[in-house]
Design an enzyme around this catalytic site. Structure first.
Site, PDB file in Angstrom:
ATOM      1  N   HIS A 158      12.105 -29.708 -21.207  1.00 23.39           N
ATOM      2  CA  HIS A 158      12.026 -29.152 -22.569  1.00 23.39           C
ATOM      3  C   HIS A 158      10.794 -29.733 -23.261  1.00 23.39           C
ATOM      4  O   HIS A 158      10.879 -30.611 -24.108  1.00 23.39           O
ATOM      5  CB  HIS A 158      13.307 -29.501 -23.352  1.00 23.39           C
ATOM      6  CG  HIS A 158      13.382 -28.831 -24.686  1.00 23.39           C
ATOM      7  ND1 HIS A 158      13.894 -27.574 -24.873  1.00 23.39           N
ATOM      8  CD2 HIS A 158      12.999 -29.232 -25.920  1.00 23.39           C
ATOM      9  CE1 HIS A 158      13.837 -27.240 -26.140  1.00 23.39           C
ATOM     10  NE2 HIS A 158      13.280 -28.228 -26.810  1.00 23.39           N
ATOM     11  N   HIS A 213      18.929 -22.083 -30.400  1.00 18.60           N
ATOM     12  CA  HIS A 213      18.953 -22.616 -31.781  1.00 18.60           C
ATOM     13  C   HIS A 213      20.166 -22.114 -32.569  1.00 18.60           C
ATOM     14  O   HIS A 213      20.023 -21.672 -33.716  1.00 18.60           O
ATOM     15  CB  HIS A 213      17.651 -22.285 -32.518  1.00 18.60           C
ATOM     16  CG  HIS A 213      16.481 -23.072 -32.022  1.00 18.60           C
ATOM     17  ND1 HIS A 213      16.193 -24.328 -32.481  1.00 18.60           N
ATOM     18  CD2 HIS A 213      15.551 -22.782 -31.078  1.00 18.60           C
ATOM     19  CE1 HIS A 213      15.113 -24.784 -31.850  1.00 18.60           C
ATOM     20  NE2 HIS A 213      14.708 -23.864 -30.991  1.00 18.60           N
ATOM     21  N   ASP A 250      17.798 -27.080 -26.717  1.00 19.00           N
ATOM     22  CA  ASP A 250      17.944 -26.417 -28.013  1.00 19.00           C
ATOM     23  C   ASP A 250      18.932 -25.256 -27.965  1.00 19.00           C
ATOM     24  O   ASP A 250      18.683 -24.187 -28.542  1.00 19.00           O
ATOM     25  CB  ASP A 250      16.576 -25.968 -28.556  1.00 19.00           C
ATOM     26  CG  ASP A 250      15.759 -27.137 -29.078  1.00 19.00           C
ATOM     27  OD1 ASP A 250      16.334 -28.246 -29.218  1.00 19.00           O
ATOM     28  OD2 ASP A 250      14.560 -26.965 -29.332  1.00 19.00           O
ATOM     29  N   HIS A 256      15.885 -30.368 -30.674  1.00 18.24           N
ATOM     30  CA  HIS A 256      16.703 -30.168 -31.873  1.00 18.24           C
ATOM     31  C   HIS A 256      18.124 -30.690 -31.726  1.00 18.24           C
ATOM     32  O   HIS A 256      18.677 -31.233 -32.677  1.00 18.24           O
ATOM     33  CB  HIS A 256      16.750 -28.676 -32.238  1.00 18.24           C
ATOM     34  CG  HIS A 256      15.550 -28.226 -32.984  1.00 18.24           C
ATOM     35  ND1 HIS A 256      15.567 -27.873 -34.295  1.00 18.24           N
ATOM     36  CD2 HIS A 256      14.264 -28.103 -32.581  1.00 18.24           C
ATOM     37  CE1 HIS A 256      14.355 -27.536 -34.680  1.00 18.24           C
ATOM     38  NE2 HIS A 256      13.541 -27.658 -33.649  1.00 18.24           N
ATOM     39  N   HIS A 315      11.594 -25.160 -25.053  1.00 23.03           N
ATOM     40  CA  HIS A 315      10.811 -25.699 -26.169  1.00 23.03           C
ATOM     41  C   HIS A 315       9.746 -24.720 -26.649  1.00 23.03           C
ATOM     42  O   HIS A 315       9.450 -24.664 -27.831  1.00 23.03           O
ATOM     43  CB  HIS A 315      10.150 -27.039 -25.796  1.00 23.03           C
ATOM     44  CG  HIS A 315       9.557 -27.760 -26.972  1.00 23.03           C
ATOM     45  ND1 HIS A 315      10.275 -28.041 -28.107  1.00 23.03           N
ATOM     46  CD2 HIS A 315       8.303 -28.247 -27.195  1.00 23.03           C
ATOM     47  CE1 HIS A 315       9.495 -28.686 -28.970  1.00 23.03           C
ATOM     48  NE2 HIS A 315       8.300 -28.808 -28.449  1.00 23.03           N
TER      49      HIS A 315
END
Lengths: 418, 508
Positions: free
Chosen positions: A167, A11, A48, A84, A200
């Site tokens: 994911h 992230h 992500d 994301h 995830h």
């Protein structure tokens, strides 16, 4: 013996707070350094990597530079999209970095070629011979559909050391907190893979699934929201896995990526007064060590007298910084007072609050709403629209371009012409 | 409308019809007596016999002359007037001027003409809210194009009994009910499937993708969920309801539960020292509890590790399973649990855990005045006497008996399937307010069902004995009369539905 690193949910670019954003990036840097130090042959990032499809460019620049160093040391990096950093409407930074040769995106489902059944191609790591196939994450778990029509048989027949990258949550591996609508059952996966590399899910999970193989989620390298940090404070390890293998998995090792401790101060002020809470906060600040830690101060309960606004958090914050905290996070979402009972939604983080409000409001939509605006689908649509609205104007982006970009994304999500 | 007979005699409950010679009447057939005041009375034939204008002695003589070849050319003049069939019928329902059907309180007019029941008489089959399909109306062996529905919301919470001997269509009936209920959000249905026979048919339902959840330990069934239950989600009441424990053993279990919370079962399996000996738990008692937990659930402690001998119970996985199933059911979905690889107790325990959680959840909702908005949940259990027989219902914490007695207050019902209704106590049978009665040759079984039916079936013994495969009688407090139905084969429904549509792509 060949070895690879299995990383997910970095992230990068998450967090508005600059310190947390930097700490998050730092955790990724530490992961990359550890991969070099531990001589992995390749790195597999299961979604992500970035927090948005187009993250801030300074984050991209720093992380790309690090990955370039890793690549230059002969370590290949393979990536799938996550929920994301994938966008159905626009190019993702993953595509850009893939095209630039920084890493290799595992080719999965090509949208335009989806018919009744989809087959996946294996990507073979030249150095180790490991074969990787996988399905990227999509917004609102669109990938469920792909799993349902996946041609499992052809994947199962392939010989060699095989890794399946994914994911999405696997129902059988999840704790009670994960909603089943966000997961798929293990039976949707092809069998006979040696390693199922998951992303995830933000908590470390390893399980040998009978009839399939080893399913592993490394969890996040740092964390994406307050809940993640709270879980870290409660003992959840943050890091990634290094997997030794030959014809099958021989060993897996977890490598931590957190530089700082995360400490949670769970303060229950239920039925207490605002003055009492002020004293309690003072006492907490005085009596604890905050050196080099991320301090989470979680306030909860219903104050019997006084209101939240009477409690000035700044002195507490200052004191904790003075005592060495690298970041102070004060969460008052679950604190209310009898004098001000207008807060109906209590939750631990912003996302949960938003979701609950949407659920509540959507429940009031009647005849005029189309199906896509009702129920769980409506909540997902509203969340997706809100996320687009949160997207700030980029540097060098004109106001007009920014407006057009937001309008285009919203119209695509809502399937309407605006 | 062609006349098939005439009312000639009888009394209320035993009306005698004289059959028209070329219009044979069948046992169980539904016929209509209509008068010129727009009264229609529905009659059902429950017995048939011969009638003749000759007395018995003359008939015996005539027969002797014929069979002994003494009078080869023996014929009766106007045989259709001299010899005929008489039918005994009872009035089922009455409709006047097209109003709703009511229980008949008077006899049809003497010498009323009687005709066959037809699709035009649809006013006798009342429309239902929350309709649940049970089969097509049957008149004798003639199947009419009239689907019979019941109010599923009411009927499922008031329990359903499906009674028949083997091969008469019990499983097919439940499949048909599930097929029809698949996309109906007013009911969640749990099926404990000891023969793993339901999923294969039901997954072909066009609505199954969203509404059907299948738990199994068979590998490679795409879309199926693994049947795995974390032993930490098991509570003492779940276990003591299906496994026999002495009071001393139950006391021991309670001590471990108090001390170790959710880990009680694991700590019992692990304890080699009998840590509660000073508090009155005898080592022998603990040892028996450990053995029962091992033999019935497969959980034991060996060489420093917990071992689960079967695939269902697990020490580190399946934490979500029970919650997920409860959540599916309370959102009106259908759940099939393949228990074909489980021992009896393990199967009942899985059902018991779910039933306990569902009941706890619904009780809480009722306390919060939120039960109305939730669907009814029905739990289908094969060989119901395993939990509902006389010696089982008074067992402490038998959740199935609890649901049979008070589940309807909380919108939870049982679908009890059995060959042996006679071993289910009358108290429980009386609570099964819808009975689906298939053919049964055993008089004692028929008697058990008849004596607890919602309508007077005291004269239907022969009728029930003569039912063919798929033919049934629905006796329910939610129907005006006991309705004869023919349950279509699930294969017919699958065929008529066509192939299941491919997964719909959801683009967000």
């Amino acid at each position: 013996m060949p070895r690879f690193a299995h990383i997910s949910d970095c992230h990068l670019g998450a967090w508005r707070d600059k310190t947390l954003r930097a700490l998050n990036l730092n955790a990724f840097m530490r992961a990359m350094d550890a991969c070099v130090e531990k001589n992995v042959d390749f790195i597999l990032i299961c979604g992500d990597l970035f927090d948005k499809n187009i993250p801030d460019l300074d984050i991209v620049e720093q992380s790309a530079s690090k990955m370039r160093d890793v690549r230059n040391k002969g370590i290949e990096i393979y990536v799938i999209y996550g929920s994301h950093d994938y966008s159905p409407a626009a190019t993702s930074i993953i595509d850009v970095l893939h095209s630039s040769g920084l890493f290799t995106k595992i080719m999965d489902v090509e949208e335009e070629r989806v018919t009744d059944k989809i087959g996946l191609r294996f990507l073979e790591d030249k150095k180790t011979g490991a074969k990787i196939a996988g399905i990227s994450g999509r917004r609102a778990s669109l990938e469920k559909y792909y799993y349902e029509i996946l041609d499992r048989e052809s994947l199962e027949k392939e010989a060699g050391f095989k890794i399946f990258a994914f994911h999405i949550g696997v129902n059988e591996l999840m704790s009670g907190k994960m909603h089943t609508d966000e997961c798929i059952p293990v039976s949707f996966f092809p069998r006979n893979f040696d390693y199922y590399a998951g992303g995830h899910i933000h908590s470390r999970t390893e399980r040998n699934e009978s009839g399939y193989g080893l399913f592993v989620y490394p969890g996040t390298t740092f964390g994406w929201n307050y809940n993640d940090l709270e879980n870290t404070a409660n003992g959840e390890q943050r890091g990634f896995f290094i997997v030794d293998f030959d014809t099958r998995v021989r060993n897996i090792e977890f490598v931590g990526t957190m530089e700082n401790n995360v400490k949670l101060f769970d303060i229950d002020a239920d039925n207490e007064t605002a003055d009492y809470l002020k004293n309690l906060l003072q006492k907490t600040a005085d009596e604890n060590n905050f050196e080099n830690c991320i301090a989470l101060v979680k306030l909860k309960g219903v104050l019997s007298a006084g209101s939240q606004s009477e409690i000035d958090m700044q002195p507490m914050r200052d004191k904790l910084y003075a005592k060495g905290a690298v970041n102070v996070f004060i969460n008052r979402n679950a604190l209310s007072s009898k004098e001000f009972s207008e807060i109906k939604i209590k939750a631990d983080d912003r996302e949960t609050v938003e979701e609950r409000i949407f659920k509540e409001q959507i429940g009031m939509c009647n005849g005029y709403a189309t199906n896509s605006l009702k129920g769980a689908e409506g909540v997902e649509t509203a969340k997706a629209v809100l996320n687009v609205m949160k997207d700030a104007k980029k540097d060098n982006e004109t106001k007009g371009d920014y407006t057009d970009r937001v309008v285009a994304k919203v119209s695509q999500i809502m399937k309407v012409k605006i | 409308m062609e006349i098939i007979s005439q009312i000639i005699n009888g009394a209320h409950g035993e009306i005698i019809l004289r059959e028209k010679s070329d219009q044979p009447i069948e046992l169980g057939e539904i016929v209509v007596a209509e008068d010129d005041e727009n009264n229609k009375i529905l009659l059902q034939v429950y017995d048939l016999m011969y009638g003749s204008q000759l007395d018995d002695k003359r008939m015996e003589l005539a027969s002797g002359l014929s069979v002994e070849d003494k009078w080869k050319d023996l014929v009766f003049y106007d045989p259709e007037l001299r010899h005929y069939v008489l039918a005994k019928a009872r009035a089922l329902a009455q409709v006047k001027n097209g109003e709703s059907p009511a229980v008949p309180k008077r006899l049809p007019k003497h010498f009323s003409m009687v005709r066959r029941f037809s699709e035009a008489d649809k006013e006798f089959i009342a429309r239902q809210d929350n309709p649940l399909f049970l089969g097509n109306l049957r008149s004798g062996s003639r199947v009419l194009n009239m689907p019979v529905h019941i109010n599923g919301l009411e009927a499922l919470s008031h329990h359903m009994l499906i009674a028949a001997t083997t091969g008469r269509g019990k499983s097919n009936f439940l499949k048909v009910v599930l097929w029809d209920a698949m996309d109906k959000g007013y009911c969640g249905i749990l099926v404990l499937d000891p023969h793993d026979e339901y999923y294969e048919a039901l997954e072909k339902n066009p609505a199954s993708r969203e509404n059907l959840f299948y738990y199994t330990n068979r590998k490679g069934v795409s879309g199926a969920y693994t049947l795995r239950v974390d032993v930490k989600t098991i509570k003492p009441d779940d276990v003591t309801g299906v496994i026999d424990f002495t009071p001393a053993q139950e006391q021991a279990i309670i001590k471990y539960r108090k001390e170790f919370g959710d880990n009680w079962l694991l700590e019992i399996a692990r304890d080699r020292e009998c840590i509660f000996e000073k508090e009155g738990v005898h080592p022998g008692t603990l040892s028996v509890v450990q053995r029962k937990i091992h033999t019935k659930l497969g959980v034991r402690f060996k060489d420093g590790d917990f071992i689960c001998d079967n695939e269902v119970f697990d020490v580190s996985g399946g934490e979500k399973t029970i919650d997920d199933i409860c959540s599916f059911l309370s959102s009106g979905r259908k759940v099939i649990i393949d228990t074909s690889m489980l021992m009896d107790e393990a199967e009942l325990l899985v059902g018991s855990i779910i039933a306990n959680r569902v009941l706890e959840n619904y009780k809480a909702k009722k306390a919060g005045n939120r039960l109305k908005e939730l669907p009814v949940i029905a739990i289908a259990i094969e060989e119901a006497p395993r939990v509902l027989a006389e010696d089982k219902i008074n067992q402490a914490n038998n959740i199935y008996a609890t649901i049979a007695r008070e589940g309807r207050k909380f919108k939870i019902g049982l679908i009890a399937i059995t060959q042996l209704s006679s071993v289910i106590p009358r108290e429980i049978m009386a609570n099964m307010n819808t009975k689906v009665i298939f053919g049964n040759e055993l008089a004692v079984e028929r008697e058990a069902i008849i004596s607890s039916a919602s309508q007077d079936l005291s004269k239907d013994g022969k009728n029930i004995a003569s039912l063919n495969k798929g033919e049934a009688i629905i006796s329910s407090i939610f129907t005006n009369f006991a309705i004869p139905v023919k349950v279509p084969s699930i294969d017919e429904l699958i065929k008529s539905a066509g192939p299941r549509p491919v997964a719909q792509r959801k683009v967000v």
